[in-house]
Design an enzyme around this catalytic site. Structure first.
Site, PDB file in Angstrom:
ATOM      1  N   ASP A 194     -21.223  50.898  14.034  1.00 56.65           N
ATOM      2  CA  ASP A 194     -20.900  52.260  13.609  1.00 56.65           C
ATOM      3  C   ASP A 194     -19.900  52.717  14.553  1.00 56.65           C
ATOM      4  O   ASP A 194     -19.652  52.475  15.688  1.00 56.65           O
ATOM      5  CB  ASP A 194     -21.952  53.224  13.487  1.00 56.65           C
ATOM      6  CG  ASP A 194     -21.940  54.180  12.839  1.00 56.65           C
ATOM      7  OD1 ASP A 194     -20.674  54.824  12.052  1.00 56.65           O
ATOM      8  OD2 ASP A 194     -23.095  55.189  12.540  1.00 56.65           O
ATOM      9  N   LYS A 241     -23.291  44.753   7.856  1.00 55.75           N
ATOM     10  CA  LYS A 241     -24.903  45.468   7.976  1.00 55.75           C
ATOM     11  C   LYS A 241     -24.627  46.732   7.353  1.00 55.75           C
ATOM     12  O   LYS A 241     -23.683  47.409   7.416  1.00 55.75           O
ATOM     13  CB  LYS A 241     -24.843  45.447   9.439  1.00 55.75           C
ATOM     14  CG  LYS A 241     -25.943  46.482   9.793  1.00 55.75           C
ATOM     15  CD  LYS A 241     -26.042  46.476  11.254  1.00 55.75           C
ATOM     16  CE  LYS A 241     -26.907  47.592  11.764  1.00 55.75           C
ATOM     17  NZ  LYS A 241     -26.724  47.586  13.378  1.00 55.75           N
ATOM     18  N   ASP A 284     -26.543  50.025   6.371  1.00 55.01           N
ATOM     19  CA  ASP A 284     -27.665  50.839   7.001  1.00 55.01           C
ATOM     20  C   ASP A 284     -28.087  51.618   5.920  1.00 55.01           C
ATOM     21  O   ASP A 284     -27.551  51.840   4.958  1.00 55.01           O
ATOM     22  CB  ASP A 284     -26.925  51.762   8.067  1.00 55.01           C
ATOM     23  CG  ASP A 284     -27.668  51.874   9.255  1.00 55.01           C
ATOM     24  OD1 ASP A 284     -29.143  52.076   9.203  1.00 55.01           O
ATOM     25  OD2 ASP A 284     -27.172  52.383  10.535  1.00 55.01           O
ATOM     26  N   TRP A 299     -35.055  49.346   8.498  1.00 59.73           N
ATOM     27  CA  TRP A 299     -35.779  49.566   9.632  1.00 59.73           C
ATOM     28  C   TRP A 299     -37.265  49.443   9.486  1.00 59.73           C
ATOM     29  O   TRP A 299     -38.034  49.750  10.263  1.00 59.73           O
ATOM     30  CB  TRP A 299     -35.730  51.339   9.954  1.00 59.73           C
ATOM     31  CG  TRP A 299     -34.270  51.570  10.172  1.00 59.73           C
ATOM     32  CD1 TRP A 299     -33.500  51.229  10.817  1.00 59.73           C
ATOM     33  CD2 TRP A 299     -33.916  52.582   9.221  1.00 59.73           C
ATOM     34  NE1 TRP A 299     -32.138  51.850  10.430  1.00 59.73           N
ATOM     35  CE2 TRP A 299     -32.369  52.748   9.598  1.00 59.73           C
ATOM     36  CE3 TRP A 299     -34.196  53.458   8.331  1.00 59.73           C
ATOM     37  CZ2 TRP A 299     -31.489  53.777   9.047  1.00 59.73           C
ATOM     38  CZ3 TRP A 299     -33.550  54.417   7.820  1.00 59.73           C
ATOM     39  CH2 TRP A 299     -32.119  54.738   8.041  1.00 59.73           C
ATOM     40  N   ASP A 346     -34.843  50.989  15.636  1.00 62.04           N
ATOM     41  CA  ASP A 346     -33.768  50.466  16.509  1.00 62.04           C
ATOM     42  C   ASP A 346     -34.544  49.843  17.941  1.00 62.04           C
ATOM     43  O   ASP A 346     -35.187  50.595  18.347  1.00 62.04           O
ATOM     44  CB  ASP A 346     -32.896  51.588  16.928  1.00 62.04           C
ATOM     45  CG  ASP A 346     -31.933  51.855  15.680  1.00 62.04           C
ATOM     46  OD1 ASP A 346     -32.161  51.121  14.551  1.00 62.04           O
ATOM     47  OD2 ASP A 346     -30.918  52.656  15.909  1.00 62.04           O
TER      48      ASP A 346
HETATM   49  C1  GLA Z   1     -28.865  52.767  13.033  1.00 62.67           C
HETATM   50  C2  GLA Z   1     -28.988  51.030  12.917  1.00 62.67           C
HETATM   51  C3  GLA Z   1     -28.543  50.678  14.278  1.00 62.67           C
HETATM   52  C4  GLA Z   1     -27.048  51.135  14.284  1.00 62.67           C
HETATM   53  C5  GLA Z   1     -26.933  52.584  14.324  1.00 62.67           C
HETATM   54  C6  GLA Z   1     -25.501  52.839  13.952  1.00 62.67           C
HETATM   55  O1  GLA Z   1     -29.797  53.441  13.573  1.00 62.67           O
HETATM   56  O2  GLA Z   1     -30.618  50.909  12.984  1.00 62.67           O
HETATM   57  O3  GLA Z   1     -28.687  49.205  14.390  1.00 62.67           O
HETATM   58  O4  GLA Z   1     -26.314  50.568  13.308  1.00 62.67           O
HETATM   59  O5  GLA Z   1     -27.529  53.052  13.029  1.00 62.67           O
HETATM   60  O6  GLA Z   1     -25.496  54.465  13.791  1.00 62.67           O
END
Ligand code: GLA
Length: 516
Positions: A52, A137, A139, A182, A201
């Site tokens: 990000d 990836k 999200d 997640w 995370d």
């Molecule tokens: C989420 C993802 C992280 C990362 C952030 C970026 O929290 O789980 O791994 O990519 O977003 O903002």
């Protein structure tokens, strides 16, 4: 049995753990250069992933995605080209909803409305067609009303399927996709992604590493054959102790998780580089049998994990002694309990040394607090496993996004009465809500007694099938574990056993033992 050439988990570097949204073109290119200079590319690390923080909003009139004017003033193309010129692959990040997570959590104002929602086809054409990214990836903050300012609530399965279709529509067949929801999202995720995050995370703390490992102990049935539970980017080389760094790397390899380095490669300490390049651990992570490890023994907070290597049900196995407790522990397992016999060659994968050969008896080690020992064993003979735990079985309705009690889906739960301290719960009631052991191996065609241990307070019926033949099982009702047996015809080699009841609940299942 012949090896199945499963696509191994991806290895590389990703910007998030160290830099969050504070990234730039020069920073990414410097990390890519360092990956090559340090020889990490030849060790297997191939992907350089921009997480990000790169987006610059959308063009108001065309809706086209733009890039952050200060961080990526020349856009992403020069960065992707630089990565490709180094012989590496380039990865990117987006969101299934409208906002990125950084927009919500890191005040990244230009990340607003830059997710894929409403732009799947155009963004995918741009990212994989024009720019040439090889990995994405995806999200979900933008689809979760608690994590986006528009309170957009999207259905993850629907969104991720749409995104997969948009990627495929670009004509690229080599783009690898990671679902970042997640928690283990549900068995549908295998249709859309190569890997999926299973936890919230990671952070650079032992508590975080330990809790992620705990959440992945009973997910082995959902990985394999080119699909991987993603335990999140590595914190190795940052501020964990050397012992914790080794456990972190070792268990990620044992679990066949993607390995995405998350530290600053230009300031890597020699011992971290050595750990990240440990070719014995990397071979374990990338092993061609493509399986994830499962718990074979749980003892007062420690776990012994085992996994086939090279061939499913062959003579090579990896065993990890994982001690997350705060004191050193002596840990052991008999070779019989991991189905190996004859002369057994033993290699210590953390130390990268060969140990003395074993002939029967115990594999035993003192494991420091927060430590892990991992051994690669090559035996003369593989024995037939006689016990299969329910916590290693595939539950088609298993998911972690919603409370299983509310949704009526099956889950694994702790129960001290059960072997391994775990059972599979809330099964039955629909055709789909069953329990499947995919790989029950027996030595020869014939009839076998399958003894199913279960917990059932009241008399209950349920069914077991193997090779198309159904058997009814009846419990009497007891507060203790009960065994009910079916005599089933099995073929030499792998058999599938299903436990089901389409119309009524099934008792919680502890394990199944095969009696010859
Ligand atoms: C989420 C993802 C992280 C990362 C952030 C970026 O929290 O789980 O791994 O990519 O977003 O903002």
């Amino acid at each position: 049995m012949a090896a199945h050439a499963a696509v191994p988990p991806i290895m590389g570097w990703s910007s998030w753990n160290t830099y969050r949204v504070d990234i730039s073109d020069s920073l990414i290119m410097r990390q890519a250069d360092a990956m090559v200079e340090l020889g990490l590319d030849s060790a297997g690390y191939r992907y350089v992933n921009i997480d990000d923080g790169y987006s610059g909003g959308r063009d108001m009139s065309t809706g086209r995605l733009t890039f952050h004017p200060k961080r990526f003033p020349h856009g992403l193309k020069p960065v992707v080209d630089h990565i490709h010129r180094l012989g590496l692959k380039a990865g990117i990040y987006s969101d299934a909803g409208a906002n990125t997570c950084g927009n919500f959590w890191d005040n990244d104002s230009l990340g607003r409305n830059t997710g894929l929602y409403g732009h799947d086809a155009d963004d995918c054409r741009m990212l994989f067609g024009e720019l040439g990214f090889d990995f994405i990836k995806v999200d979900f903050c933008g689809g979760d009303p608690k994590q986006n300012t528009q309170h957009l609530q999207l259905d993850p399965q629907q969104r991720y399927r749409e995104i997969r279709r948009a990627i495929d529509a670009t004509g690229r067949t080599d783009v690898r996709m990671n679902v970042c929801r997640w928690d283990y999202p549900g068995t549908w995720v295998r249709d859309v992604a190569d890997s999926w995050r299973t936890t919230s995370d990671i952070s650079c703390s032992w508590e975080s590493v330990k809790s992620i490992i705990a959440e992945n102990l009973y997910l082995s049935a959902y990985a394999g054959d080119g699909h991987h539970n993603d335990m999140d980017m590595l914190e190795v080389g940052r501020s964990l102790t050397p012992e914790e760094d080794r456990t972190h790397m070792g268990i990620w390899c044992m679990m066949a998780s993607p390995l995405l380095i998350g530290c600053d490669l230009t300031r890597l300490r020699p011992e971290s580089l050595r750990l990240l390049k440990n070719h014995d651990l990397i071979a374990l992570n990338q092993d061609s049998a493509g399986m994830q490890t499962y718990v074979t023994k749980a003892d007062r907070g420690t776990y012994i994990l085992v996994r086939d290597l090279t061939d499913k049900n062959g003579t090579e196995r990896a065993v990890a002694f994982y001690n997350p407790t705060d004191s050193a522990r002596v840990m052991w397992i008999s070779l019989y309990d991991i189905s190996l016999a004859g002369l057994v060659k033993v290699r210590d994968l953390m130390e990268q040394t060969d140990c003395d050969d074993l002939t029967g008896g115990l594999l035993i080690a003192e494991v420091p607090a927060h430590g892990t020992k991992i051994y690669r064993l090559k035996a003369d003979r593989r024995l037939f496993r006689t016990k299969y735990e329910a916590e290693t079985a595939f539950l088609p309705t298993y998911q972690e996004l919603e409370n299983p009690i509310a949704t009526g889906t099956a889950y694994y739960r702790e129960d001290a009465r059960c072997s391994g301290g775990m059972c599979a719960a809330q099964l039955g009631g629909t055709q789909h809500n069953c329990l499947i052991w995919e790989n029950i191996i027996v030595p020869a065609d014939g009839f076998y007694d399958l003894a199913v241990s279960c917990l059932s307070d009241t008399p209950t019926h349920f069914f077991l099938t193997g090779n198309g033949m159904g058997h009814e099982l009846t419990t009497t009702g007891s507060s203790d574990v009960q065994r009910v047996t079916a005599r089933v015809y099995l073929h030499a080699g792998p058999n599938r056993i299903t436990i089901f009841n389409h119309t009524a609940p099934i008792p919680d299942i502890d394990c199944m033992e095969i009696r010859l």
